[in-house]
Design a protein around this motif. Structure first.
Motif, short mmCIF file in Angstrom:
data_model
loop_
_atom_site.label_atom_id
_atom_site.label_comp_id
_atom_site.label_asym_id
_atom_site.label_seq_id
_atom_site.Cartn_x
_atom_site.Cartn_y
_atom_site.Cartn_z
N GLU A 129 3.41 -8.00 -7.68
CA GLU A 129 2.67 -7.17 -6.73
C GLU A 129 1.85 -6.10 -7.45
O GLU A 129 2.30 -5.53 -8.43
CB GLU A 129 3.64 -6.46 -5.78
N SER B 189 -4.11 -13.55 -9.77
CA SER B 189 -4.64 -12.61 -8.78
C SER B 189 -5.60 -11.66 -9.48
O SER B 189 -5.58 -11.52 -10.71
CB SER B 189 -3.51 -11.83 -8.10
N TYR C 5 -8.69 -7.45 -2.99
CA TYR C 5 -7.65 -8.25 -3.63
C TYR C 5 -7.77 -9.72 -3.22
O TYR C 5 -8.07 -10.04 -2.06
CB TYR C 5 -6.26 -7.73 -3.22
N ASN D 224 -5.86 -13.81 -4.46
CA ASN D 224 -4.97 -14.53 -5.37
C ASN D 224 -5.10 -16.04 -5.18
O ASN D 224 -5.81 -16.52 -4.30
CB ASN D 224 -3.52 -14.06 -5.21
N TYR E 235 -4.87 -15.92 -0.53
CA TYR E 235 -4.82 -14.68 0.25
C TYR E 235 -5.87 -13.70 -0.26
O TYR E 235 -6.02 -13.48 -1.46
CB TYR E 235 -3.43 -14.05 0.16
N THR F 253 1.94 -9.89 -1.54
CA THR F 253 1.31 -11.16 -1.95
C THR F 253 2.10 -12.39 -1.57
O THR F 253 1.62 -13.51 -1.78
CB THR F 253 1.13 -11.16 -3.48
N ARG G 100 1.20 -8.00 5.77
CA ARG G 100 0.50 -8.16 4.51
C ARG G 100 0.12 -6.82 3.86
O ARG G 100 0.12 -6.69 2.65
CB ARG G 100 -0.78 -8.97 4.73
#
Length: 688
Positions: free
Chosen positions: A102, A379, A415, A417, A421, A461, A470
Motif C-alpha cells: 500500500e 503500481s 494512482y 496498479n 484499479y 489496493t 477503496r
C-alpha cells in the motif's frame, strides 16, 4: 525489585536536576541552543514547543552510527523495526510501523538539511551531524501533512571560512568497521565548501545456521554529503547541498525460534540508493521582507525483500517456500517561496510575520515479486501538493507573545496498479496553531498552545474490496499543550503537558462480506475507523553538580487510547492503548570529567512495554539498556572506548502474531525482531 520501575523512578526524581542538552561550559555560562527548524531560528529556551535538541557531543556520547541509536535520549519517541534500519518513527504514540504494497502517508517527518526524507529516513547517518531536533506534537503550520505526530530535523554543519578537517576511524565487535573523512574551507573568495564521506560495514548480529554464515543481516553503508555556500554579496547568499546514500544491507532478522539464529535459505535485502540535492537562496535586499527560495529533490531506489518462510527447503514435510520483494523508485521534489518581515514591515509596530507558498511532487513506482502471485504486481502514483501558509508573532506586552499560524493545503493523488484499479482522490486540508507565551522576570518561559495537524488520505489496493472501501480520508489531530522552560546558573529544565484528540484515525479495519454462494470473505483495509486520545508529560533537565560531575535526564509519560474501534479481526478493542505507544520512556546519564584529558559517561535508558499492533495482543517487554564510554583527548586527537546495551539485554523492536513454523503445525504465536545486543568498540577522531 522491579528494575524497570526503579529506573523510571530514579529518572523522574533526578529530572528536576538535569537536562539532556547540558552545556560543557563554566558554571556561570549558559549555552544558547538554537532551533533551526522553525521559520525563524531561535533559542530552544524561547521556542514555545516541546522539543529536544541533541548536540554532536550527545550523539558522540552514545557512539551513534544512525539516528535509531540516539532516540532513547528524547522522551516519547519510539521506532519500528521490521527492516534493517529504523524507517518509521512514532512521536507521542503517533506514527506508522511498516510499508508493504500500500502507498502510505507517514505521520512523522524526517528532514535532513531541507531535504524531505520522510519514509526513507533509514539513511540518517550521524557522521558530521551538528544536531538532531525532535519537535513533538503536530507541526501543521510549517510542515503540513507529514508532521501529524511531530518532526525530526537533522542539521549538519555549514561550510567554514577557515580550512578544517576530520578523520574518524571506528572498529567494533561483529566485524564492524567505519571510516569517515570531513573537509571544509574556502574554495574562492566568498565561496566555502564542506564535504563529509563515511563508509560503514558490519556483519550484523545474526547467525544463519542453515547457510553457515554470520553476515546475512549485514550492513554496508556509504554516506556522502557536500555543501557549498556562496555569499554573492552582502545581501544575497546561496547554499547548495548534495547527498549520496548507498546502503546495500542484508535483511535476515526473523527466526522461527525467536532468537538471533535463523534458518533462511534465501535471506532478504534492505537496500537504498539515494541521490538528492537542495538549493537555498536568501536575500535581504528588499526593504520590507527577507526572501527565501528553497528547492530540493531526492531520487531513491529502494529494494526490500525477505524469505517469507524463514526456513529452508527440507525442514519439514509440511513446509512451504516463498520470498516477497518490493522494488520502489521514489522521487520527491519540493519548492518553497517564503517572505519574512523586516523591521520596516512590522504590523501595528508589534507584529512580525512569515508568509509562504510550498509545492511538493511525489512519484513512486512499485514492483512486487511474490512467489504466490501469478505475475508481478505493479503500481504507480503521483501526488501533487500545493500549500500556502502565514504566521504572525505579536508582542502584546513586553512579556506576552501571541503566535497565530494557518496553513491550507491542497493534495491531488493519481494512482493505478496492475490489477486494473485506478483512483484520483483529492482533498483540502487545514492546519494551524495559536500560542500564548509569557516570559517571566527571570526569563523563564511559560506557554500554552493549541495546534491542529493533519495527514493526507489515500487508497487501498486489494482487488476484492468494494468501491466504498477503496479510499480513506485525511486524519486530523488537535493538540493542547502547556509548557515551562527555565535556565539556572548551572542547569535548566523544560517540561510540557499535552492532550491530543485524534479524529478519523487511519487504522487497519475489517469487514465480512457474503459471496453469492453464501460463503464469507474477510476483507482487511485501511480506513477512518477510530478516534483516539493521547496525553502525557515530557520533562528534560540538567545539572552541573560540580567541576567534575554533570547529570542529565529525560522522562516521557504517555497514556494513549483507542476509542470506538473494532480491529481487523472483528474484535472491539476500544479503550486499549495504541500500538507502539509505550507508557513511559526515560533516560538518565552521568558525565564525569576525570581530568583535562580523560572523561567518562554512563547512560541508562528505559522503555515500557507496548503493543506491536492493533490487530493482536502481542507486546514487547519493558526494557532497560546500559550504555557507557570513556574518552581520552590530547591535542587534536580523541580516542573513545564505547559500548551499548552492555548488559546484553534481549529486547523486541517489532512483533507479529501468526503461524509460520511447520514443525509445530503452523500454530499461531508471537514472532518478533530483536534489538541490538551488546556492542562495543573503539573510535579514533583526528581534527586538523
Amino acid at each position: 525489585m522491579n528494575t524497570n520501575k526503579s529506573t523510571l523512578s530514579i529518572a523522574i526524581a533526578l529530572a528536576m536536576l538535569s537536562h539532556s542538552t547540558l552545556a560543557n561550559t563554566e558554571q556561570d555560562e549558559i549555552e544558547v541552543i538554537t532551533v533551526t527548524s522553525d521559520f525563524r531560528e531561535s533559542s530552544l529556551q524561547a521556542t514555545p514547543v516541546s522539543a529536544t535538541v541533541l548536540s554532536a557531543d550527545e550523539i558522540s556520547s552514545v557512539s551513534a552510527q544512525n539516528l535509531e541509536e540516539v532516540i532513547s535520549l528524547a522522551p516519547n519517541l519510539n521506532f519500528s523495526a521490521g527492516s534493517q534500519r529504523a524507517r518509521y518513527y512514532q512521536i507521542r504514540g503517533i506514527g506508522e510501523r511498516s510499508q508493504f504494497q500500500e502507498p502510505i502517508n507517514p505521520s512523522v517527518g524526517v528532514i535532513i538539511d531541507d531535504v524531505d526524507f520522510t519514509g526513507i529516513g533509514s539513511v540518517s547517518s550521524m557522521f558530521d551531524v551538528e544536531q538532531v531536533e525532535v519537535l513533538r506534537g503536530p507541526q501543521g503550520t510549517q510542515f503540513g501533512a507529514n508532521a501529524l505526530g511531530g518532526l525530526i530535523n537533522i542539521k549538519t554543519p555549514d561550510a567554514s571560512e577557515q580550512f578544517e578537517g576530520r578523520v574518524k576511524l571506528t572498529a567494533g565487535n561483529y566485524d564492524s568497521y567505519g571510516a569517515g573523512l570531513m573537509l571544509s574551507g574556502p574554495i574562492a573568495e566568498q565561496v566555502n565548501y564542506r564535504l563529509a564521506v563515511e563508509q560503514y560495514q558490519s556483519d550484523g548480529f545474526i547467525e544463519n545456521d542453515y547457510l553457515n554464515q554470520d553476515d546475512t543481516n549485514n550492513r554496508d553503508e556509504l554516506s556522502a554529503r557536500a555543501k557549498v555556500q556562496w555569499s554573492v554579496n552582502d545581501e544575497v547568499t546561496v547554499d547548495f547541498g548534495a547527498f549520496i546514500f548507498d546502503f546495500d544491507n542484508g535483511y535476515d532478522a526473523f527466526s522461527l525460534d525467536n532468537n538471533r539464529t535463523t534458518l533462511s535459505d534465501q535471506p532478504g535485502v534492505d537496500k537504498q540508493d539515494t541521490r538528492a540535492f537542495t538549493v537555498k537562496l536568501n536575500s535581504t535586499a528588499y526593504h520590507y521582507a527577507e526572501l527565501d527560495l528553497i528547492f530540493s529533490h531526492a531520487d531513491s531506489e529502494l529494494t526490500y525483500g525477505y524469505d517469507e518462510d524463514w526456513a529452508y527447503v527440507g525442514i519439514h514435510p509440511w513446509e512451504y517456500s516463498s520470498t516477497d520483494y518490493y522494488f520502489r523508485d521514489k522521487k520527491v521534489s519540493t519548492a518553497e517561496y517564503r517572505l519574512t518581515s523586516t523591521q520596516a514591515s512590522k504590523l501595528y509596530g508589534n507584529t512580525v510575520w512569515v508568509a509562504g507558498v510550498y509545492a511538493k511532487t511525489e512519484e513512486e513506482d512499485l514492483t512486487r515479486q511474490y512467489t504466490y502471485l501469478d505475475s508481478n504486481f505493479s503500481s504507480s502514483f503521483e501526488a501533487d501538493t500545493l500549500a500556502g501558509y502565514v504566521q504572525f508573532d505579536s508582542q502584546l506586552t513586553d512579556a506576552l507573545m501571541l503566535t497565530t499560524g494557518l496553513r491550507i493545503e491542497r493534495r491531488d493523488f493519481d494512482y493505478d496498479n496492475s490489477d486494473g484499479y485506478q483512483a484520483k482522490p483529492d482533498e483540502n486540508m487545514v492546519g494551524g496553531k495559536v500560542v500564548l507565551a509569557y516570559t517571566l522576570a527571570n526569563q523563564d518561559l511559560v506557554y500554552g498552545s493549541v495546534n491542529r495537524g493533519y495527514k493526507a488520505g489515500g487508497v487501498n489496493t486489494d482487488g476484492t474490496l468494494p468501491e466504498t472501501l477503496r479510499e480513506f480520508e485525511s486524519e486530523t489531530v488537535w493538540n493542547f499543550e502547556l509548557g515551562y522552560k527555565a535556565n539556572f546558573d548551572d542547569g535548566f529544565i523544560r517540561a510540557a503537558a499535552f492532550y491530543m484528540n485524534r479524529d478519523d484515525m487511519q487504522v487497519k479495519s475489517s469487514q465480512e462480506l457474503k459471496r453469492p454462494d453464501g460463503s464469507s470473505e474477510f476483507l482487511i483495509y485501511l480506513g477512518n475507523a477510530a478516534q483516539g486520545s493521547n496525553y502525557g508529560l515530557e520533562l528534560e533537565s540538567g545539572w552541573q553538580l560540580n567541576d567534575m560531575f554533570s547529570l542529565n535526564a529525560s522522562v516521557g509519560y504517555l497514556d494513549s487510547e483507542l476509542d470506538d474501534y473494532i480491529n481487523q479481526d472483528g474484535v472491539d478493542i476500544s479503550g486499549r492503548e495504541q500500538a507502539h505507544a509505550p507508557k513511559y520512556t526515560a533516560y538518565l546519564g552521568l558525565n564525569v570529567d576525570i581530568s583535562d584529558a580523560l572523561s567518562a559517561s554512563i547512560g541508562i535508558s528505559a522503555k515500557d512495554e507496548f503493543y506491536f499492533s492493533d490487530s493482536h495482543d502481542e507486546k514487547s517487554d519493558a526494557e532497560v539498556l546500559l550504555n557507557a564510554s570513556v574518552t581520552y583527548s590530547a591535542d587534536n586527537w580523541t580516542i573513545t572506548a564505547w559500548g551499548r546495551n552492555l548488559t546484553d539485554e534481549e529486547y523486541k523492536t517489532r512483533g507479529f502474531y501468526f503461524g509460520n513454523d511447520p514443525r509445530d503445525g503452523y500454530q499461531g504465536k508471537q514472532y518478533y525482531q530483536l534489538g541490538e545486543p551488546a556492542v562495543f568498540g573503539l573510535t579514533v577522531d583526528y581534527h586538523f
